[in-house]
Design a protein around this motif. Structure first.
Motif, PDB file in Angstrom:
ATOM      1  N   GLU A  14     -14.907  13.287 -49.703  1.00 61.64           N
ATOM      2  CA  GLU A  14     -13.608  12.770 -50.113  1.00 61.64           C
ATOM      3  C   GLU A  14     -13.605  11.248 -49.990  1.00 61.64           C
ATOM      4  O   GLU A  14     -14.017  10.704 -48.964  1.00 61.64           O
ATOM      5  CB  GLU A  14     -12.492  13.350 -49.255  1.00 61.64           C
ATOM      6  CG  GLU A  14     -11.119  12.942 -49.746  1.00 61.64           C
ATOM      7  CD  GLU A  14      -9.994  13.610 -48.994  1.00 61.64           C
ATOM      8  OE1 GLU A  14      -9.443  12.967 -48.077  1.00 61.64           O
ATOM      9  OE2 GLU A  14      -9.686  14.763 -49.313  1.00 61.64           O
ATOM     10  N   GLY A  27      -9.683  11.790 -53.704  1.00 61.79           N
ATOM     11  CA  GLY A  27     -10.256  12.993 -54.285  1.00 61.79           C
ATOM     12  C   GLY A  27     -11.697  13.177 -53.865  1.00 61.79           C
ATOM     13  O   GLY A  27     -12.264  12.367 -53.140  1.00 61.79           O
ATOM     14  N   ASP A  41     -12.563  15.043 -58.411  1.00 61.57           N
ATOM     15  CA  ASP A  41     -11.901  16.345 -58.496  1.00 61.57           C
ATOM     16  C   ASP A  41     -10.880  16.442 -57.374  1.00 61.57           C
ATOM     17  O   ASP A  41     -10.961  15.707 -56.383  1.00 61.57           O
ATOM     18  CB  ASP A  41     -12.919  17.480 -58.356  1.00 61.57           C
ATOM     19  CG  ASP A  41     -13.709  17.720 -59.635  1.00 61.57           C
ATOM     20  OD1 ASP A  41     -13.357  17.123 -60.678  1.00 61.57           O
ATOM     21  OD2 ASP A  41     -14.667  18.505 -59.592  1.00 61.57           O
ATOM     22  N   ASP A  42      -9.946  17.356 -57.513  1.00 59.89           N
ATOM     23  CA  ASP A  42      -8.886  17.584 -56.509  1.00 59.89           C
ATOM     24  C   ASP A  42      -8.173  16.271 -56.183  1.00 59.89           C
ATOM     25  O   ASP A  42      -7.987  15.918 -55.019  1.00 59.89           O
ATOM     26  CB  ASP A  42      -9.457  18.216 -55.237  1.00 59.89           C
ATOM     27  CG  ASP A  42     -10.167  19.525 -55.524  1.00 59.89           C
ATOM     28  OD1 ASP A  42      -9.635  20.300 -56.351  1.00 59.89           O
ATOM     29  OD2 ASP A  42     -11.231  19.768 -54.943  1.00 59.89           O
ATOM     30  N   SER A  44      -5.387  13.426 -55.664  1.00 56.40           N
ATOM     31  CA  SER A  44      -3.990  13.245 -55.265  1.00 56.40           C
ATOM     32  C   SER A  44      -3.717  11.748 -55.242  1.00 56.40           C
ATOM     33  O   SER A  44      -4.607  10.944 -54.975  1.00 56.40           O
ATOM     34  CB  SER A  44      -3.717  13.865 -53.894  1.00 56.40           C
ATOM     35  OG  SER A  44      -4.488  13.228 -52.901  1.00 56.40           O
ATOM     36  N   ASP A  48       2.542   9.056 -54.092  1.00 57.20           N
ATOM     37  CA  ASP A  48       3.018   9.912 -55.177  1.00 57.20           C
ATOM     38  C   ASP A  48       4.479   9.670 -55.541  1.00 57.20           C
ATOM     39  O   ASP A  48       4.900   9.968 -56.644  1.00 57.20           O
ATOM     40  CB  ASP A  48       2.762  11.380 -54.873  1.00 57.20           C
ATOM     41  CG  ASP A  48       3.392  11.841 -53.577  1.00 57.20           C
ATOM     42  OD1 ASP A  48       3.778  10.986 -52.767  1.00 57.20           O
ATOM     43  OD2 ASP A  48       3.466  13.062 -53.381  1.00 57.20           O
ATOM     44  N   SER A  55       0.894  12.881 -60.428  1.00 58.38           N
ATOM     45  CA  SER A  55       0.756  13.954 -59.434  1.00 58.38           C
ATOM     46  C   SER A  55       0.254  15.263 -60.033  1.00 58.38           C
ATOM     47  O   SER A  55      -0.250  16.116 -59.310  1.00 58.38           O
ATOM     48  CB  SER A  55       2.069  14.184 -58.699  1.00 58.38           C
ATOM     49  OG  SER A  55       3.060  14.602 -59.617  1.00 58.38           O
ATOM     50  N   SER A  56       0.357  15.446 -61.332  1.00 50.68           N
ATOM     51  CA  SER A  56      -0.105  16.693 -61.947  1.00 50.68           C
ATOM     52  C   SER A  56      -1.574  16.630 -62.370  1.00 50.68           C
ATOM     53  O   SER A  56      -2.138  17.633 -62.785  1.00 50.68           O
ATOM     54  CB  SER A  56       0.759  17.021 -63.165  1.00 50.68           C
ATOM     55  OG  SER A  56       0.608  16.013 -64.146  1.00 50.68           O
ATOM     56  N   THR A  57      -2.191  15.471 -62.238  1.00 45.48           N
ATOM     57  CA  THR A  57      -3.597  15.311 -62.631  1.00 45.48           C
ATOM     58  C   THR A  57      -4.503  15.744 -61.486  1.00 45.48           C
ATOM     59  O   THR A  57      -4.374  15.267 -60.367  1.00 45.48           O
ATOM     60  CB  THR A  57      -3.886  13.842 -62.995  1.00 45.48           C
ATOM     61  OG1 THR A  57      -2.954  13.428 -63.980  1.00 45.48           O
ATOM     62  CG2 THR A  57      -5.280  13.681 -63.524  1.00 45.48           C
ATOM     63  N   ARG A  58      -5.426  16.655 -61.756  1.00 43.44           N
ATOM     64  CA  ARG A  58      -6.318  17.169 -60.709  1.00 43.44           C
ATOM     65  C   ARG A  58      -7.747  16.649 -60.828  1.00 43.44           C
ATOM     66  O   ARG A  58      -8.440  16.522 -59.842  1.00 43.44           O
ATOM     67  CB  ARG A  58      -6.339  18.702 -60.724  1.00 43.44           C
ATOM     68  CG  ARG A  58      -5.057  19.299 -60.297  1.00 43.44           C
ATOM     69  CD  ARG A  58      -4.858  19.110 -58.793  1.00 43.44           C
ATOM     70  NE  ARG A  58      -3.445  18.960 -58.522  1.00 43.44           N
ATOM     71  CZ  ARG A  58      -2.905  18.050 -57.722  1.00 43.44           C
ATOM     72  NH1 ARG A  58      -3.640  17.186 -57.101  1.00 43.44           N
ATOM     73  NH2 ARG A  58      -1.617  17.985 -57.525  1.00 43.44           N
ATOM     74  N   ASN A  59      -8.197  16.387 -62.041  1.00 39.56           N
ATOM     75  CA  ASN A  59      -9.540  15.871 -62.278  1.00 39.56           C
ATOM     76  C   ASN A  59      -9.396  14.565 -63.042  1.00 39.56           C
ATOM     77  O   ASN A  59      -8.570  14.456 -63.933  1.00 39.56           O
ATOM     78  CB  ASN A  59     -10.390  16.850 -63.088  1.00 39.56           C
ATOM     79  CG  ASN A  59     -10.473  18.192 -62.413  1.00 39.56           C
ATOM     80  OD1 ASN A  59     -10.679  18.259 -61.214  1.00 39.56           O
ATOM     81  ND2 ASN A  59     -10.303  19.256 -63.173  1.00 39.56           N
TER      82      ASN A  59
END
Length: 100
Positions: A14, A27, A41-42, A44, A48, A55-59
């Motif tokens: 991370e 991430g 990935d993952d 945050s 936020d 906040s809805s983006t994960r990758n």
């Protein structure tokens, strides 16, 4: 090239990437190239509340030219190995300077 090799050792750790536009993203580092283009990935967003649309983006793929800092986990950094590699690179550069 030293830092590119170093960042490759941090894949699956991370990290927090601070961008030039003040956004900080946390991430899991999935890949990095010689231009410091980063795939996370993952993801945050650190703030936020300030950046709710992210906040809805994960990758995420981050272009190296927009990166200000990459904050690394202290436990993941092998300082002895990094210092040794830096010394070897400095010695190599000094030897090249003497030759020409």
């Amino acid at each position: 090239m030293l830092f590119f090799s170093f960042f490759k050792t941090l894949v699956d750790h991370e990290v927090t990437v601070e961008l030039k536009n003040e956004i900080s993203l946390r991430g899991t580092l999935k890949s990095v190239d010689q231009y410091l283009n980063i795939k996370l990935d993952d993801v945050s967003v650190v703030e936020d509340v300030r950046w709710p649309h992210l906040s809805s983006t994960r990758n995420m793929f981050i272009r190296g030219s927009v990166v200000r800092y990459v904050h690394l986990p202290a436990a993941a950094v092998d300082t002895a190995l990094l210092e040794d590699a830096t010394r070897r690179e400095a010695a190599s550069a000094a030897a090249k300077a003497k030759q020409g």
